[in-house]
Scaffold this motif. Structure first.
Motif, PDB file in Angstrom:
ATOM      1  N   LYS A 128       6.839  -2.738  -5.275  1.00 52.17           N
ATOM      2  CA  LYS A 128       7.269  -1.672  -4.080  1.00 52.17           C
ATOM      3  C   LYS A 128       5.893  -0.970  -3.697  1.00 52.17           C
ATOM      4  CE  LYS A 128      11.501  -0.920  -5.248  1.00 52.17           C
ATOM      5  NZ  LYS A 128      11.840  -2.287  -5.408  1.00 52.17           N
ATOM      6  N   PRO A 129       5.660  -0.559  -2.361  1.00 57.75           N
ATOM      7  CA  PRO A 129       4.489  -0.200  -1.693  1.00 57.75           C
ATOM      8  C   PRO A 129       3.739   0.905  -2.534  1.00 57.75           C
ATOM      9  CG  PRO A 129       6.381   0.268  -0.444  1.00 57.75           C
ATOM     10  CD  PRO A 129       7.129  -0.390  -1.544  1.00 57.75           C
ATOM     11  N   GLN A 130       2.571   1.083  -2.577  1.00 63.57           N
ATOM     12  CA  GLN A 130       1.866   1.979  -3.295  1.00 63.57           C
ATOM     13  C   GLN A 130       1.293   3.175  -2.269  1.00 63.57           C
ATOM     14  OE1 GLN A 130       1.020   1.763  -6.463  1.00 63.57           O
ATOM     15  NE2 GLN A 130       2.182  -0.065  -6.524  1.00 63.57           N
ATOM     16  N   PRO A 131       1.539   4.412  -2.877  1.00 66.56           N
ATOM     17  CA  PRO A 131       1.183   5.554  -1.959  1.00 66.56           C
ATOM     18  C   PRO A 131      -0.275   5.646  -1.755  1.00 66.56           C
ATOM     19  CG  PRO A 131       1.604   6.259  -4.310  1.00 66.56           C
ATOM     20  CD  PRO A 131       1.722   4.611  -4.159  1.00 66.56           C
ATOM     21  N   PHE A 132      -1.046   4.803  -0.845  1.00 68.40           N
ATOM     22  CA  PHE A 132      -2.488   4.810  -0.490  1.00 68.40           C
ATOM     23  C   PHE A 132      -2.663   6.128   0.050  1.00 68.40           C
ATOM     24  CE2 PHE A 132      -2.093   0.441  -1.303  1.00 68.40           C
ATOM     25  CZ  PHE A 132      -3.265  -0.076  -1.914  1.00 68.40           C
TER      26      PHE A 132
ATOM     27  N   PRO B 149      -5.393   7.725   2.742  1.00 73.08           N
ATOM     28  CA  PRO B 149      -6.180   7.153   3.669  1.00 73.08           C
ATOM     29  C   PRO B 149      -7.664   7.885   3.434  1.00 73.08           C
ATOM     30  CG  PRO B 149      -4.670   8.367   4.680  1.00 73.08           C
ATOM     31  CD  PRO B 149      -4.150   8.358   3.487  1.00 73.08           C
TER      32      PRO B 149
ATOM     33  N   PRO C  11      -4.891   1.569   3.627  1.00 75.78           N
ATOM     34  CA  PRO C  11      -3.857   2.593   3.825  1.00 75.78           C
ATOM     35  C   PRO C  11      -3.456   2.522   5.099  1.00 75.78           C
ATOM     36  CG  PRO C  11      -5.930   3.297   3.089  1.00 75.78           C
ATOM     37  CD  PRO C  11      -6.321   1.887   3.352  1.00 75.78           C
ATOM     38  N   SER C  12      -3.965   1.715   6.054  1.00 74.23           N
ATOM     39  CA  SER C  12      -3.665   1.827   7.556  1.00 74.23           C
ATOM     40  C   SER C  12      -2.997   0.750   7.938  1.00 74.23           C
ATOM     41  CB  SER C  12      -4.675   2.184   8.330  1.00 74.23           C
ATOM     42  OG  SER C  12      -5.873   1.129   8.287  1.00 74.23           O
TER      43      SER C  12
END
Lengths: 393, 286
Positions: B114-118, B120, B206-207
């Motif tokens: 699952k995507p990680q909460p990076f 920024p 993060p972007s």
């Protein structure tokens, strides 16, 4: 020597045949075998649907089963691979003599196995149907809305409720899904008389940087964008818009991004991310609609997601149909019962479920609008009631 | 078209930084490091894990991740220079393919898919040029690419360590007989490129799409860029990365071309290989 060997082979043959017959004779007192084909490993995985279905069947078994018979549930992995998906279906249908498939969730399984299910005269009630074949086959009837109707709903909400104009579509097309998405958009146009500003169906899955697509949409004057993304891609697209300083764009997305994880990852959602949730929103913790499901999932340690809602509902509907069967529970009687069933209503969905006798099955056509606003990191309800696709005459 | 091209510059800067790392590795330690971006990805994932699980502040977690990326790379370098010191480039590079796959699988096992909460480190626009917003990330990656290339050049030409490194890459056995500490220098090169690639991936992750596979596979466009300089010239590697990003951005603006955009790095690799092998006769080139 030769005679001995021949005798041995004969004996083995007899034993095997007997075993085969025993398998086929599961009609009377043995367990009722139900299976599912799922994306348990591979690029994208949804293990929760079959876990939820299993939890429902386990609970039914614990309280005495169906008419005194236990349900044996087999959840196999398709590994995201067509060959493995075909093999899994054959193992369940032919090897285990299943009476039906319930709670499957896979990206490819419907497309691969629909003809086989027709040959074997077996029905499938997927928890989550994704590929177009799930909604256009005589033997498959998913309990979810599916990405195509979901897109129609998302567009309806954007244009009719939010009053947005200049909506653009960025589609990530895998395999043969473009005509189905096009049909979903045409459906919206037919209902509202409105057209998209533009449609770009060249957006790549798993692209690393979506900046150029976002710049293109912004230059074209889009005020809202509808996408059919997987979570990581959507995060990439929103971040690209944020890096461009494009903060007044509205995102009309699908249930595929409805998760706690996604909400945590998105701090800046432009003018808001809107999704028509395919089942009653699971993030609304105190809701009565989801109470039973939530308790069962929590008790079994299964993640609270749309996928586990789908698997849970598929198993629940199936148990209802199974309990209504008088006489032997066999593949034929289960198939007949599903085809002749009365619609079942459930507070977790906006439209009743019915498999029915049709050549295609698409019972669920309602979503509950939810919203992710900038800076909240939380999904919130965006409506008081279901949003339904109006029937067209 | 111009706007699209400028939009692709962020990716271009990222490719350029990684291409410089690949070129350094190829020149100095005779390896095409396929795990170049995978070590960076793994460092970033650990950083996110630290900040989510242990509540570390973003900057501290990022620094920890960068150090881990560097150490991973150094460890890999130590393994290669210990057991494959005399092996040819192909064999040494093959080891890194295994590491690439290992790191992708390991991150799936440890952190799920699952995507990680990076969080920024940089976000938002820096300035506007020609109607296109140039983001802060773009500015930083492009500047970083140029800086890393210049610094590497200075180190290699003006310092004694640089001269030793060049000697090592040209004649490893001779250099070792002269008393140059081969293994220590090689591991240092691995560590430095590991730190640089983790740093740049920490900035961009993060972007953009930041699942393990797409981050680890950034090595493909970076290799295409490095190939422009023949895995020898740093300046061409930087130019190659930036141009590849610009072309990809421009191609996305034209409906007919945006499908091509996806295969662009592969196309560039094939074209450059054909061009560089154009004078080879059949027997020699086989």
């Amino acid at each position: 020597m030769n005679t001995g060997r021949r005798l041995g082979a004969l004996l083995a043959g007899v034993v095997l045949t007997a075993a085969g017959c025993a398998g086929a004779e599961s009609g009377s007192g043995g367990p009722i075998v139900v299976g599912s084909v799922n994306a348990l490993s591979g690029a994208a995985t949804f293990p929760e649907a079959s876990q939820a279905a299993k939890a429902v069947f386990d609970a039914a078994n614990a309280s005495g089963g169906v008419n005194g018979r236990q349900i044996e549930y087999k959840a196999l992995d398709d590994k995201g691979d067509p060959a493995a998906a075909a093999a899994a279906a054959r193992e369940i249908v032919d090897g285990d003599e299943a009476v039906a498939l319930v709670g499957s969730s896979s990206l490819i399984e419907c497309e691969i196995n629909t003809e086989y299910y027709e040959q074997q005269k077996i029905l499938s009630v997927p928890g989550i149907g994704v590929d177009p074949a799930c909604f256009t086959s005589p033997n498959i009837g998913p309990v979810n809305v599916g990405p195509f109707h979901d897109m129609t709903l998302s567009l309806l909400y954007g244009s009719e409720v939010l009053g947005l104009t200049d909506i653009c579509a960025l589609l990530e097309i895998a395999g043969n899904t473009l005509p189905s998405y096009q049909a979903a958009i045409d459906e919206w146009s037919a209902i509202t008389g409105k057209k998209l500003k533009y449609l770009d169906s060249t957006v790549p899955y798993g692209g690393s940087d979506y900046t150029s697509y976002i710049v293109k949409a912004r230059n074209a004057g889009c005020k809202a964008i509808t996408v059919n993304p997987v979570e990581p891609d959507s995060i990439g697209q929103l971040k690209a818009a944020q890096a461009q300083g494009w903060t007044d764009v509205t995102w009309l997305l699908l249930t595929s991004v409805y998760s706690e994880n996604y909400a945590k990852a998105i701090s800046n959602a432009g003018a808001g991310v809107y999704v028509p949730a395919e089942f009653y929103p699971f993030t609304d913790a105190g809701s009565s609609q989801n109470r039973e499901w939530r308790e069962l999932m929590t008790r079994n340690g299964i993640p609270l997601t749309s996928f586990s809602q789908g698997g849970y509902l598929a198993a629940k509907y199936f148990l209802d149909v199974l309990r209504g069967i008088t006489g032997e529970v066999t593949r034929e009687s289960v198939t007949r019962a599903l085809r002749e069933m009365q619609p079942i209503s459930d507070p977790m969905v906006g439209t009743p479920y019915v498999f029915g006798p049709g050549d295609t099955h698409h019972a669920n056509t309602a979503g509950w609008p939810i919203k992710l606003a900038s800076g909240t990191n939380r999904w919130e309800l965006a409506a008081e009631d279901w949003l339904r696709i109006p029937a067209r005459n | 078209m111009l706007q699209g091209a400028l939009a692709g510059l962020a990716a271009g800067g990222l490719y350029a930084v990684l291409a410089v790392c690949l070129t350094l590795m190829s020149r100095l330690v005779r390896v095409v490091n396929f795990a170049q971006s995978a070590t960076g990805m793994f460092g970033c994932y650990v950083a996110v894990f630290l900040s989510v699980q242990f509540g570390l502040p973003t900057w501290l977690a990022t620094v920890a991740g960068i150090l881990l990326g560097g150490s991973l790379s150094a460890l890999l370098g130590w393994i290669v220079s210990t057991w494959l010191a005399e092996a040819d480039t192909g064999t040494r590079s093959a080891v890194t393919v295994a590491v690439l796959l290992l790191l992708i699988s390991l991150s799936f096992i440890l952190f799920g898919n699952k995507p990680q909460p990076f969080h920024p480190i940089l976000d938002g626009p820096a300035f506007t040029a020609g109607g296109v917003v140039i983001s802060q990330v773009t500015v930083v990656t492009v500047v970083l690419a140029v800086l890393v290339a210049l610094a590497s050049r200075l180190v290699l030409t003006r310092t004694s360590a640089g001269v030793e490194l060049r000697a090592l890459s040209e004649r490893p056995t001779t250099a070792e007989l002269l008393g140059i500490p081969a293994k220590r220098l090689s591991v240092a090169v691995w560590a430095v490129t590991g730190v640089i690639s983790t740093l740049v991936i920490s900035i961009v992750a993060p972007s953009q799409s930041n699942d393990a596979t797409s981050l680890a596979m950034l090595v493909v466009p970076a290799a295409a860029a490095a190939l422009l300089g023949g895995f020898r010239r740093l300046d061409l590697a930087v130019a190659g990365g930036l141009v590849l990003g610009l072309i990809q951005g421009a191609a996305a603006q034209v409906d007919g071309l945006s499908v091509v955009r996806y295969f662009l790095p592969f196309g560039v690799i094939v074209a450059l290989l054909l061009w560089s092998q154009r004078k080879e006769v059949w027997d020699a080139a086989r």
